[in-house]
Design an enzyme around this catalytic site. Sequence first.
Site, PDB file in Angstrom:
ATOM      1  N   GLY A 246     -26.492  92.795  20.264  1.00 57.30           N
ATOM      2  CA  GLY A 246     -26.885  93.157  18.905  1.00 57.30           C
ATOM      3  C   GLY A 246     -28.178  93.959  18.886  1.00 57.30           C
ATOM      4  O   GLY A 246     -28.326  94.923  18.129  1.00 57.30           O
ATOM      5  N   GLU A 263     -22.367  89.577  14.252  1.00 54.73           N
ATOM      6  CA  GLU A 263     -22.136  88.146  14.497  1.00 54.73           C
ATOM      7  C   GLU A 263     -22.607  87.881  15.916  1.00 54.73           C
ATOM      8  O   GLU A 263     -21.863  88.076  16.874  1.00 54.73           O
ATOM      9  CB  GLU A 263     -20.641  87.809  14.405  1.00 54.73           C
ATOM     10  CG  GLU A 263     -20.007  88.059  13.062  1.00 54.73           C
ATOM     11  CD  GLU A 263     -20.407  87.056  12.001  1.00 54.73           C
ATOM     12  OE1 GLU A 263     -21.138  86.085  12.310  1.00 54.73           O
ATOM     13  OE2 GLU A 263     -19.994  87.262  10.851  1.00 54.73           O
TER      14      GLU A 263
END
EC number: 1.2.1.3
Length: 509
Positions: A246, A263
């Site tokens: 991420g 997520e």
Amino acid sequence: MAPTVLSVRDDALAVLERLGVPDTVFSEDGMPARSPIDGGVVAGLRETTRAEAEAAVGRAAEAFLAWRRVPGPRRGELVRLLGEELRAAKDDLGRLVTLEAGKILSEGLGEVQEMIDICDFAVGLSRQLHGLTIATERPDHRMMEVWHPLGICGVITAFNFPVAVWSWNAALALVCGDPVIWKPSEKTPLTALAVQALAGRALARFGADAPAGLLQVLIGGRALGERLVEDERVALVSATGSTAMGRQVAPRLAQRFARTILELGGNNAAIVAPSADLDLALRAIAFSAMGTAGQRCTTLRRLFVHESVYDVLVPRLKAAYGTVRIGDPRDPATLVGPLIDTAAADGMARALDEARAIGGTVHGGERLRDIRGEAAAYVRPALAEMPEQAGPMRRETFAPILYVTRYRTLEEAVAAQNAVAAGLSSSIFTRDLGEAETFLSAAGSDCGIANVNIGPSGAEIGGAFGGEKETGGGREAGSDAWKAYMRRATNTINYGRTLPLAQGVSFDL
Ligand code: UN1
């Protein structure tokens, strides 16, 4: 129960054939698709080339121009057909999830059920993509908002939910009017190809108003995911994986102002309060911590047990850890299958060494090489009693390790549960209404998911799924998560003959 006789490879190849995966996906010297059940190669797969990935984005861009004009309820019909195909193929696809991701059959089937559920949800949603009508301050005016399709949706998924996470995104994206390009984990390409084959059947039944390029899959490594992240034509990237991943992709997407649904990691906790029903808590903890061999984002990793019940609960947990059935996930008696690969087992061993070095007492956690040899990563789940929340307890290790500490006050327990970087899921076991509500309040759990008397894992699709802080802030599946797949336009319409300006501004020529 008779032992499973079919070799893993033959089992997988037979399922792939039944699911209609074409031979053209295979290439002997291509990317190896493995099964964690024996660590062996099932098949070599043809990788998507750079030029093919480029062409895929071009096709999706074309598809968007047509699909955005198909009415929402008609788009819902495609998702309804997809749900039908998934229902018909549930046993085979569930088995393939087991073969490729190593989760037990019941969980493999559960994952396909989660796909079916989100399809049903999305079909209903296709008639409910509502905007508001808003009171306007100007006479003879009307103000409203409409939700329009957004554009190409890139979906990057992880090995642990190899098909459900795609479906959370794809079912909503499709009804919202967006084409989808999927880059599955290189650890689970076979299930992605099987889903693509099933989607192909739904598309064929749907007919000509589904444009080519509506649903595509890119098979290969990280570069293909990066391709989606970099491409200006990809309006939304929904990425599931580690916080490290991420951190790489988020700034690049922000740079080009793309939408994101992230997520990322979880380090989920549960609190066991003095009034907890310990039988119920024990079962919930066992499933949340050991289920899927500790490889859910929502897996329970930290347990805070009140000092008054610690010496009752923890010995029972130790017994459960000592006897839980570990083995071939195709065997219905098995509760814990293999880890995805030996690197995951090495990571687990390192975390447990660190826990011991800071005073932790570890029960279980050993590698079980006698089940399927060196290439497969079977482990006994580990329970690590920790003197305090420190070291590896503060981060996510994607393996079945449950760190346990004692607490005295609820305030202390909530503070400890919130004192980590991730903020995905959490729960409390209590019969005390005040404690339950405090845990759920603004001053309670800081996670995207907070539960009472159930574990942190195993969410239904109707609620929005996702978490805060280093979990990335994205929300998928239920509630109003669909809004991320659409763009909102605010429309003000003047049906009068004068031009009153907002805020009483005058501008008379
Ligand atoms: C994930 O681990 O990536 O709530 C998703 C759950 C499942 C989804 C987990 N419904 O545990």
